[in-house]
Design a protein around this motif. Structure first.
Motif, PDB file in Angstrom:
ATOM      1  N   ALA A  80       0.850  -1.191   0.000  1.00  0.00           N
ATOM      2  CA  ALA A  80       0.000   0.000   0.000  1.00  0.00           C
ATOM      3  C   ALA A  80       0.885   1.241   0.000  1.00  0.00           C
ATOM      4  N   LEU A  81       0.568   2.180  -0.879  1.00  0.00           N
ATOM      5  CA  LEU A  81       1.339   3.418  -1.006  1.00  0.00           C
ATOM      6  C   LEU A  81       0.409   4.603  -0.842  1.00  0.00           C
ATOM      7  N   SER A  82       0.930   5.689  -0.289  1.00  0.00           N
ATOM      8  CA  SER A  82       0.120   6.908  -0.215  1.00  0.00           C
ATOM      9  C   SER A  82       1.030   8.130  -0.229  1.00  0.00           C
ATOM     10  N   GLY A  90      -6.545   2.202  -6.939  1.00  0.00           N
ATOM     11  CA  GLY A  90      -6.203   3.392  -6.190  1.00  0.00           C
ATOM     12  C   GLY A  90      -7.069   4.580  -6.529  1.00  0.00           C
ATOM     13  N   ILE A  91      -6.908   5.605  -5.723  1.00  0.00           N
ATOM     14  CA  ILE A  91      -7.555   6.899  -5.931  1.00  0.00           C
ATOM     15  C   ILE A  91      -6.426   7.921  -5.906  1.00  0.00           C
ATOM     16  N   ARG A 125      -7.462  15.453   0.405  1.00  0.00           N
ATOM     17  CA  ARG A 125      -6.984  15.121  -0.944  1.00  0.00           C
ATOM     18  C   ARG A 125      -5.643  14.424  -0.809  1.00  0.00           C
ATOM     19  N   TRP A 126      -5.607  13.166  -1.180  1.00  0.00           N
ATOM     20  CA  TRP A 126      -4.364  12.407  -1.122  1.00  0.00           C
ATOM     21  C   TRP A 126      -4.452  11.268  -2.125  1.00  0.00           C
ATOM     22  N   SER A 127      -3.320  10.731  -2.463  1.00  0.00           N
ATOM     23  CA  SER A 127      -3.257   9.637  -3.427  1.00  0.00           C
ATOM     24  C   SER A 127      -2.901   8.358  -2.696  1.00  0.00           C
ATOM     25  N   ARG A 128      -3.614   7.284  -3.032  1.00  0.00           N
ATOM     26  CA  ARG A 128      -3.288   6.000  -2.450  1.00  0.00           C
ATOM     27  C   ARG A 128      -3.481   4.908  -3.493  1.00  0.00           C
ATOM     28  N   ALA A 129      -2.612   3.942  -3.420  1.00  0.00           N
ATOM     29  CA  ALA A 129      -2.663   2.828  -4.361  1.00  0.00           C
ATOM     30  C   ALA A 129      -2.270   1.553  -3.629  1.00  0.00           C
ATOM     31  N   VAL A 130      -2.900   0.463  -4.005  1.00  0.00           N
ATOM     32  CA  VAL A 130      -2.594  -0.839  -3.417  1.00  0.00           C
ATOM     33  C   VAL A 130      -2.276  -1.803  -4.557  1.00  0.00           C
ATOM     34  N   GLY A 139       8.796   4.656  -7.597  1.00  0.00           N
ATOM     35  CA  GLY A 139       8.081   4.978  -8.832  1.00  0.00           C
ATOM     36  C   GLY A 139       6.890   5.869  -8.571  1.00  0.00           C
ATOM     37  N   PHE A 140       6.125   5.540  -7.526  1.00  0.00           N
ATOM     38  CA  PHE A 140       4.947   6.320  -7.147  1.00  0.00           C
ATOM     39  C   PHE A 140       5.366   7.749  -6.795  1.00  0.00           C
ATOM     40  N   GLU A 141       6.429   7.864  -5.990  1.00  0.00           N
ATOM     41  CA  GLU A 141       6.902   9.196  -5.575  1.00  0.00           C
ATOM     42  C   GLU A 141       7.462   9.997  -6.745  1.00  0.00           C
ATOM     43  N   SER A 142       7.962   9.314  -7.768  1.00  0.00           N
ATOM     44  CA  SER A 142       8.502  10.026  -8.935  1.00  0.00           C
ATOM     45  C   SER A 142       7.408  10.714  -9.744  1.00  0.00           C
TER      46      SER A 142
END
Length: 123
Positions: A32-34, A64-65, A98-103, A117-120
């Protein structure tokens, strides 16, 4: 004589065997990333496309959102292996965080590489 009728124990484990004849369930895990800052929509699209093209066979499911910079609506995505779908959905609420999250759920996932990668994709 059928020995599989009603003797009170579970045979579900019989179905967990991989192609080499032993269970592979331990290989499957979730990451899980956010991020609390908006993402650049083009960077995110390039990254997720590339990720699924190269690692899609190991990614069983992803969703994710995403908070896209300059966009009032939430980007909602989901993927199964290499098949990705996503679209802009309802607007963020005025009081909504407002935030981004992906699993990502899959085999042999590299958590550090996914996070980098997500942070890039930050805007």
């Amino acid at each position: 004589h059928d020995h599989h009728h009603g003797h009170g124990h579970d045979h579900a484990h019989d179905h967990a065997h991989g192609p080499r004849g032993h269970a592979h369930n331990d290989d499957v895990r979730g990451v899980a990333l956010s991020l609390d800052r908006p993402l650049d929509g083009q960077k995110f699209t390039r990254w997720i496309d590339e990720l699924l093209a190269t690692k899609g066979q190991d990614i069983l499911r992803a969703k994710g959102i995403i908070d896209i910079a300059g966009e009032d609506r939430r980007l909602v995505f989901q993927a199964v292996h290499m098949i990705l779908e996503g679209d802009l959905q309802r607007p963020w609420g005025t009081d909504e965080r407002r935030w981004s999250r992906a699993v990502f759920i899959g085999r042999d996932l590299d958590e550090a590489a996914l996070k980098a990668g997500f942070e890039s994709c930050l805007a």
